[in-house]
Design an enzyme around this catalytic site. Structure first.
Site, PDB file in Angstrom:
ATOM      1  N   SER A 128       0.792  -1.258   0.033  1.00  0.00           N
ATOM      2  CA  SER A 128       0.017  -0.134   0.222  1.00  0.00           C
ATOM      3  C   SER A 128       1.052   1.131   0.001  1.00  0.00           C
ATOM      4  CB  SER A 128      -0.944  -0.017   1.254  1.00  0.00           C
ATOM      5  OG  SER A 128      -1.729   1.200   1.292  1.00  0.00           O
ATOM      6  N   LYS A 182      -4.160  -6.681   3.360  1.00  0.00           N
ATOM      7  CA  LYS A 182      -4.155  -5.748   2.472  1.00  0.00           C
ATOM      8  C   LYS A 182      -5.694  -5.370   2.079  1.00  0.00           C
ATOM      9  CE  LYS A 182      -3.236  -2.309  -0.448  1.00  0.00           C
ATOM     10  NZ  LYS A 182      -3.253  -2.468  -1.976  1.00  0.00           N
ATOM     11  N   HIS A 185      -7.179  -3.564   4.846  1.00  0.00           N
ATOM     12  CA  HIS A 185      -6.683  -2.387   4.737  1.00  0.00           C
ATOM     13  C   HIS A 185      -7.355  -1.490   3.808  1.00  0.00           C
ATOM     14  CE1 HIS A 185      -4.193   0.906   2.762  1.00  0.00           C
ATOM     15  NE2 HIS A 185      -3.663   0.997   3.795  1.00  0.00           N
ATOM     16  N   ASN A 186      -7.705  -1.828   2.557  1.00  0.00           N
ATOM     17  CA  ASN A 186      -8.511  -1.157   1.879  1.00  0.00           C
ATOM     18  C   ASN A 186      -9.873  -0.795   2.082  1.00  0.00           C
ATOM     19  OD1 ASN A 186      -6.028  -1.249   0.376  1.00  0.00           O
ATOM     20  ND2 ASN A 186      -6.979  -1.822  -1.507  1.00  0.00           N
ATOM     21  N   GLU A 189      -9.757   2.063   4.471  1.00  0.00           N
ATOM     22  CA  GLU A 189      -9.392   3.198   3.588  1.00  0.00           C
ATOM     23  C   GLU A 189     -10.717   3.544   2.726  1.00  0.00           C
ATOM     24  OE1 GLU A 189      -6.235   2.517   0.806  1.00  0.00           O
ATOM     25  OE2 GLU A 189      -7.519   3.636  -0.640  1.00  0.00           O
TER      26      GLU A 189
HETATM   27  P1  NDP Z   1      -1.622  -1.929 -13.887  1.00  0.00           P
HETATM   28  O1  NDP Z   1      -2.603  -2.427 -13.064  1.00  0.00           O
HETATM   29  O2  NDP Z   1      -2.299  -1.015 -14.765  1.00  0.00           O
HETATM   30  O3  NDP Z   1      -1.125  -3.127 -14.788  1.00  0.00           O
HETATM   31  C1  NDP Z   1      -0.209  -2.808 -15.919  1.00  0.00           C
HETATM   32  C2  NDP Z   1       0.862  -3.844 -16.127  1.00  0.00           C
HETATM   33  O4  NDP Z   1       0.446  -5.169 -16.079  1.00  0.00           O
HETATM   34  C3  NDP Z   1       1.814  -3.548 -17.215  1.00  0.00           C
HETATM   35  O5  NDP Z   1       3.182  -3.771 -16.618  1.00  0.00           O
HETATM   36  C4  NDP Z   1       1.366  -4.548 -18.229  1.00  0.00           C
HETATM   37  O6  NDP Z   1       2.433  -4.778 -19.306  1.00  0.00           O
HETATM   38  C5  NDP Z   1       1.176  -5.755 -17.295  1.00  0.00           C
HETATM   39  N1  NDP Z   1       0.171  -6.812 -17.867  1.00  0.00           N
HETATM   40  C6  NDP Z   1      -1.078  -6.658 -18.057  1.00  0.00           C
HETATM   41  N2  NDP Z   1      -1.575  -7.667 -18.708  1.00  0.00           N
HETATM   42  C7  NDP Z   1      -0.595  -8.350 -18.651  1.00  0.00           C
HETATM   43  C8  NDP Z   1      -0.353  -9.652 -19.178  1.00  0.00           C
HETATM   44  N3  NDP Z   1      -1.310 -10.462 -19.553  1.00  0.00           N
HETATM   45  N4  NDP Z   1       0.760 -10.407 -19.206  1.00  0.00           N
HETATM   46  C9  NDP Z   1       1.883  -9.546 -18.929  1.00  0.00           C
HETATM   47  N5  NDP Z   1       1.752  -8.655 -18.540  1.00  0.00           N
HETATM   48  C10 NDP Z   1       0.731  -7.958 -18.280  1.00  0.00           C
HETATM   49  O7  NDP Z   1      -0.274  -1.564 -13.127  1.00  0.00           O
HETATM   50  P2  NDP Z   1      -0.052  -0.790 -11.892  1.00  0.00           P
HETATM   51  O8  NDP Z   1       1.349  -0.494 -11.793  1.00  0.00           O
HETATM   52  O9  NDP Z   1      -1.241   0.379 -11.418  1.00  0.00           O
HETATM   53  O10 NDP Z   1      -0.529  -1.836 -10.532  1.00  0.00           O
HETATM   54  C11 NDP Z   1       0.069  -3.164 -10.606  1.00  0.00           C
HETATM   55  C12 NDP Z   1      -0.509  -3.825  -9.643  1.00  0.00           C
HETATM   56  O11 NDP Z   1      -0.284  -3.397  -8.462  1.00  0.00           O
HETATM   57  C13 NDP Z   1      -1.937  -4.156  -9.840  1.00  0.00           C
HETATM   58  O12 NDP Z   1      -2.378  -5.427  -9.222  1.00  0.00           O
HETATM   59  C14 NDP Z   1      -2.487  -3.195  -9.117  1.00  0.00           C
HETATM   60  O13 NDP Z   1      -3.841  -3.569  -8.519  1.00  0.00           O
HETATM   61  C15 NDP Z   1      -1.665  -3.097  -7.854  1.00  0.00           C
HETATM   62  N6  NDP Z   1      -1.612  -1.801  -6.964  1.00  0.00           N
HETATM   63  C16 NDP Z   1      -1.528  -0.827  -7.654  1.00  0.00           C
HETATM   64  C17 NDP Z   1      -1.611   0.553  -6.364  1.00  0.00           C
HETATM   65  C18 NDP Z   1      -1.685   1.637  -7.462  1.00  0.00           C
HETATM   66  O14 NDP Z   1      -1.821   2.806  -6.557  1.00  0.00           O
HETATM   67  N7  NDP Z   1      -1.859   1.774  -8.755  1.00  0.00           N
HETATM   68  C19 NDP Z   1      -1.307   0.207  -5.353  1.00  0.00           C
HETATM   69  C20 NDP Z   1      -1.185  -0.967  -4.735  1.00  0.00           C
HETATM   70  C21 NDP Z   1      -1.150  -2.027  -5.752  1.00  0.00           C
HETATM   71  P3  NDP Z   1       2.301  -3.980 -20.571  1.00  0.00           P
HETATM   72  O15 NDP Z   1       3.258  -2.830 -20.237  1.00  0.00           O
HETATM   73  O16 NDP Z   1       2.990  -4.872 -21.418  1.00  0.00           O
HETATM   74  O17 NDP Z   1       0.893  -3.731 -20.912  1.00  0.00           O
END
Ligand code: NDP
Length: 480
Positions: A128, A182, A185-186, A189
């Protein structure tokens, strides 16, 4: 030399976690499905540390020292399964797969089992703090085996936020424990944000204060027991002016709250476990309600100008007292929401055999995460004093705080009801407290009704056993 840890999935979260690791001196292997993200990370931040970029999963796995530790930071759900499947084909027994995405804990339980059968460690980890936290120190909630934590613990504890010299990272428990915590936690939130939103509405519509004035009020509150990240950024958001129109930013934002699903998961899990997390549930439903624009428009049309259309202005007699009342109501409601969330953690821990230390959760939420707050220190202390606490509401500090705020709380809700300002979380939190402390609940009547229409039986207050009244017969009682 090979990398000590790898990150695959280099969108905002993965990119920043990788940079955080590198800045702390770890040699970090990098991979992303589309190579553009990997290249841009190296181009823009390559000088921050020691990165080992790869363009294929095989190259990535080969660039890691053993046992390999791979952080998966991709979209939760099917994408995570795809990446794990690709990885497991390349990894060797003893290697560790760490899912840092927002994964549902039941998926984590399933994946841990699958990977354990292949001799791999799987560590479902809650992270988080958003992008900012990932880069500068998040709160980290790892599940998985004790053995895996032996390898990962020192890394997590180094890159996590630190509060008074204590890292905001700890081994939560086996398999899905980290992602469960987690999730809760959300959920908390959601409740926290809804309580803040209700406070804002009361001050804006009830008191008639401007967004700038309310920003000032929140800034002041942040100097006291409410001090927290969310209160701090509330002041920022309310003080912000829209550049295009010159209006308060808050007035140009569409009033439909979105959600990605962790609040809903929390409520669904609480229903399964039978834990009344009413604050989190109301907060989740309040977001849903805001999105039902057609119903809202119809209700506005139909009720406009009718008796039911309460008039918010002019209901506050003593503005100074009202601000203080809202502050007290917010604090008391917040205590209820956290008490419910910690009950939920305890119930999950018992149901799934995780043995979660609630005091340790309060400790790692003090920094890095979105709900970070001064108040979490009090929760940590309450569990340190008594780790078998029936409810946070009965811990001496919180009981005093809630009792001291109760008059304010009732006044605020009364004003809200008269003015027609919806305060679902304030109101339901007070109802929860009132129900808990009530010597007799109308649940007795529910039992009577159930026995009448369905012969479901009831228990008596004066002797043991199960009883049934012959409602359709002579009204006599039989032992069931
Ligand atoms: P996203 O959830 O937007 O995911 C994008 C990433 O996933 C890119 O690297 C993309 O690759 C990859 N991806 C998607 N589909 C595939 C696939 N089929 N095979 C391989 N790679 C794939 O990214 P975030 O950084 O926002 O979040 C990452 C994780 O962290 C998520 O699970 C999210 O819920 C969690 N999270 C996010 C927070 C936030 O504040 N954003 C906070 C805490 C947790 P490509 O570039 O090739 O498309």
């Amino acid at each position: 030399a090979r990398a000590q840890i790898g990150v695959t999935g280099l969108s905002v979260m993965g990119r920043n976690l990788a940079r955080n690791l590198a800045r702390h001196g770890y040699r970090v292997a990098l991979h992303n499905r589309s190579v553009g993200r990997t290249r841009s990370l190296v181009a823009e931040h390559g000088d921050e540390g020691d990165f080992v970029p790869s363009e294929s999963m095989r190259e990535f796995v080969d660039s890691l020292s053993r046992p390999r530790a791979v952080i998966v930071m991709v979209k939760a759900g099917a994408a995570t399964d795809e990446v794990i499947a690709e990885l497991t084909g390349l990894l060797e027994p003893g290697d560790i797969v760490i899912d840092c995405g927002n994964t549902h804990f039941t998926d984590t339980i399933r994946r841990e089992k699958d990977l354990a059968a292949k001799g791999l460690h799987f560590v479902g980890t809650g992270v988080s703090g958003g992008e900012e936290g990932a880069l500068n120190g998040p709160s980290i909630m790892p599940g998985g085996s004790v053995e895996a934590y032996r390898t990962l613990g020192p890394i997590f504890e180094t890159i996590a936020a630190q509060v008074d010299g204590t890292p905001c990272a700890v081994h939560v428990g086996p398999d899905g424990a980290g992602h469960f915590v987690k999730m809760v936690h959300n959920g908390i939130e959601y409740a926290d944000m809804q309580l803040i939103a209700e406070s804002y509405d009361l001050l804006r519509s009830g008191l008639g204060a401007s967004p700038a004035q309310i920003a000032e009020i929140f800034r002041e509150w942040n100097g006291g027991e409410l001090e927290s990240f969310l209160i701090e950024i509330t002041a920022n958001v309310l003080a912000h002016t829209d550049a295009a129109t010159g209006k308060p930013f808050i007035d140009v934002v569409a009033d439909r709250a979105e959600q990605k699903g962790t609040g809903r998961w929390t409520v669904q899990s609480a229903l399964d476990l039978g834990i009344p997390i009413t604050g989190i549930a109301e907060a989740t439903f309040a977001r849903s309600l805001s999105g039902h624009t057609d119903q809202r428009a119809a209700a506005q049309r139909v009720y406009h100008g009718r008796a039911a259309d309460a008039e918010p202005t002019g209901v506050v007699q003593d503005p100074k007292q009202f601000v203080e009342d809202v502050r007290n109501a917010l604090y008391a409601s917040k205590i209820v929401a956290y008490a419910q969330g910690f009950d939920h953690i305890q119930a999950g821990s018992e149901e799934y055999g995780w043995d979660i230390d609630r005091g340790a959760m309060a400790t790692i939420w003090r920094g890095g995460c979105i709900i970070r707050a001064r108040f979490l220190d009090r929760i940590r202390e309450a569990y340190a004093e008594n780790d078998a606490l029936e409810s946070l509401l009965v811990a001496p500090y919180f009981a005093d705080a809630v009792a001291a705020g109760a008059d304010s709380w009732r006044r605020v809700i009364t004003t809200a009801v008269r003015a027609g300002i919806p305060t679902p979380t304030f109101s339901s939190s007070l109802a929860y407290l009132d129900a808990l402390r009530r010597p007799r609940l109308p649940a007795a009547l529910i039992q009577g009704l159930r026995d009448d229409f369905g012969a479901h039986t009831y228990q008596r207050v004066d002797r043991p056993g199960s009883f049934h009244t012959l409602w359709a017969g002579d009204g006599s009682e039989v032992e069931a």
